[in-house]
Design a protein around this motif. Structure first.
Motif, short mmCIF file in Angstrom:
data_model
loop_
_atom_site.label_atom_id
_atom_site.label_comp_id
_atom_site.label_asym_id
_atom_site.label_seq_id
_atom_site.Cartn_x
_atom_site.Cartn_y
_atom_site.Cartn_z
N LEU A 1 4.75 3.63 -1.55
CA LEU A 1 6.04 2.97 -1.17
C LEU A 1 7.66 2.84 -1.60
O LEU A 1 8.98 3.68 -1.38
N ALA A 2 7.47 2.70 -2.82
CA ALA A 2 8.18 3.33 -3.60
C ALA A 2 8.99 4.46 -4.19
O ALA A 2 10.19 5.18 -4.69
N ARG A 3 8.19 5.34 -3.26
CA ARG A 3 8.36 6.84 -3.94
C ARG A 3 9.00 7.50 -2.28
O ARG A 3 9.51 8.58 -2.33
N VAL A 4 9.14 6.46 -0.81
CA VAL A 4 9.76 6.49 0.05
C VAL A 4 10.62 6.68 0.38
O VAL A 4 11.72 5.73 -0.26
N ASP A 5 11.68 7.48 1.03
CA ASP A 5 12.75 7.76 1.39
C ASP A 5 13.08 6.44 2.80
O ASP A 5 14.06 7.27 3.51
N THR A 6 13.11 5.78 2.66
CA THR A 6 13.12 4.46 3.91
C THR A 6 13.26 2.99 3.17
O THR A 6 13.33 3.16 1.98
N PRO A 7 13.99 1.92 3.98
CA PRO A 7 13.86 0.49 3.45
C PRO A 7 12.99 0.34 2.70
O PRO A 7 13.04 -0.53 2.03
N SER A 8 11.60 0.09 3.18
CA SER A 8 10.19 0.14 2.09
C SER A 8 10.27 0.21 0.94
O SER A 8 10.02 0.02 -0.10
N ARG A 9 11.05 1.53 0.74
CA ARG A 9 11.54 1.38 -1.08
C ARG A 9 12.06 0.27 -1.46
O ARG A 9 11.63 -0.02 -2.69
N LEU A 10 12.95 0.01 -0.99
CA LEU A 10 13.82 -1.48 -1.41
C LEU A 10 12.42 -2.35 -1.75
O LEU A 10 12.44 -3.57 -2.98
N LEU A 11 11.92 -2.64 -0.96
CA LEU A 11 10.58 -3.86 -0.28
C LEU A 11 10.01 -3.31 -1.62
O LEU A 11 9.57 -4.48 -2.94
N ALA A 12 9.01 -2.04 -1.87
CA ALA A 12 8.25 -2.25 -3.12
C ALA A 12 8.93 -2.23 -4.47
O ALA A 12 8.97 -3.25 -5.57
N VAL A 13 10.19 -2.44 -4.44
CA VAL A 13 11.15 -2.32 -5.93
C VAL A 13 10.96 -3.53 -5.95
O VAL A 13 11.18 -4.15 -7.04
N ALA A 14 11.45 -4.61 -4.96
CA ALA A 14 11.72 -6.17 -5.28
C ALA A 14 10.44 -6.65 -5.09
O ALA A 14 10.09 -7.94 -6.36
N PHE A 15 8.87 -6.44 -4.77
CA PHE A 15 7.89 -6.41 -5.10
C PHE A 15 7.36 -6.84 -6.49
O PHE A 15 6.30 -7.41 -7.37
N ARG A 16 7.60 -5.36 -6.84
CA ARG A 16 7.79 -5.24 -8.23
C ARG A 16 8.33 -6.24 -9.33
O ARG A 16 7.57 -6.10 -10.26
N GLN A 17 9.69 -6.68 -8.90
CA GLN A 17 9.67 -7.92 -9.98
C GLN A 17 9.14 -9.00 -10.18
O GLN A 17 9.47 -9.58 -10.30
N LEU A 18 8.37 -9.01 -8.39
CA LEU A 18 7.54 -10.58 -8.35
C LEU A 18 6.69 -10.29 -9.64
O LEU A 18 5.33 -9.35 -10.03
N PRO A 19 6.48 -11.87 -10.86
CA PRO A 19 5.56 -12.09 -11.33
C PRO A 19 4.14 -12.48 -10.68
O PRO A 19 3.25 -13.19 -9.26
N GLY A 20 3.45 -11.83 -11.29
CA GLY A 20 1.74 -11.96 -10.78
C GLY A 20 1.47 -11.03 -9.76
O GLY A 20 0.61 -11.39 -9.24
N ARG A 21 1.81 -10.25 -9.40
CA ARG A 21 2.85 -8.77 -8.17
C ARG A 21 1.11 -8.79 -7.39
O ARG A 21 0.60 -8.43 -6.82
N GLU A 22 -0.03 -8.49 -8.71
CA GLU A 22 -1.19 -7.78 -8.93
C GLU A 22 -2.20 -8.60 -8.07
O GLU A 22 -3.37 -8.36 -7.26
N THR A 23 -1.95 -9.98 -8.39
CA THR A 23 -2.69 -10.98 -8.00
C THR A 23 -2.90 -10.37 -6.49
O THR A 23 -3.87 -11.30 -6.05
N VAL A 24 -1.96 -10.52 -5.91
CA VAL A 24 -1.16 -10.76 -4.68
C VAL A 24 -1.61 -9.28 -4.14
O VAL A 24 -1.80 -9.25 -2.78
#
Length: 142
Positions: A81-104
């Protein structure tokens, strides 16, 4: 996190490995390929060098093989998702900023993967293995 792969020397297209006997999985893989730069490889098409980069139980989830390494399950979808050319890329980038994202991320991946038939009733494409079998409906085989 990706497992480093020192055997790769030149830049190549990321390879999205998916269950090519699943209509929903096929839809997701083709969605990514239509909006990003990926080579699609179904489980039924894997070759030795590709298999050697995957975990033993590779059929449990999707994978993304890159020059940087191998991403599996939720990490593969996040990286895709971080590599596609859609708004989902922005969601993936934002998701990466969340602490403990791996647990979710991994439980969320498993929730969707375990309900592929349900999601496939909304988004599905005829899987390549079904085209070979002559099946038309794109639903999963029992």
């Amino acid at each position: 996190m990706a497992q480093p792969d020192s055997s790769r020397q030149s830049a190549s297209r990321p390879m999205l490995v998916y269950d090519d006997d699943c209509g929903f999985c096929t839809w997701c893989a083709e969605f990514a390929a239509e909006r990003g730069t990926f080579d699609l490889v179904g489980f039924s098409e894997l070759e030795g060098d590709q298999l050697s980069r995957l975990p033993d139980e590779y059929e449990d989830c999707a994978h993304l093989l890159t020059d940087e390494g191998t991403y599996s399950c939720g990490a593969a979808i996040e990286e895709t998702l971080a590599r596609v050319d859609t708004p989902s890329r922005l969601l993936a980038v934002a998701f990466r900023q969340l602490p403990g994202r791996e647990t979710v991320r991994e439980p969320l991946y498993r929730e969707v993967a375990d309900r592929r038939a349900l999601f496939g009733s909304f988004a599905s494409r005829n899987p390549p293995t079904r085209e070979e079998d002559g099946a038309e409906d794109g639903t999963e085989r029992e």
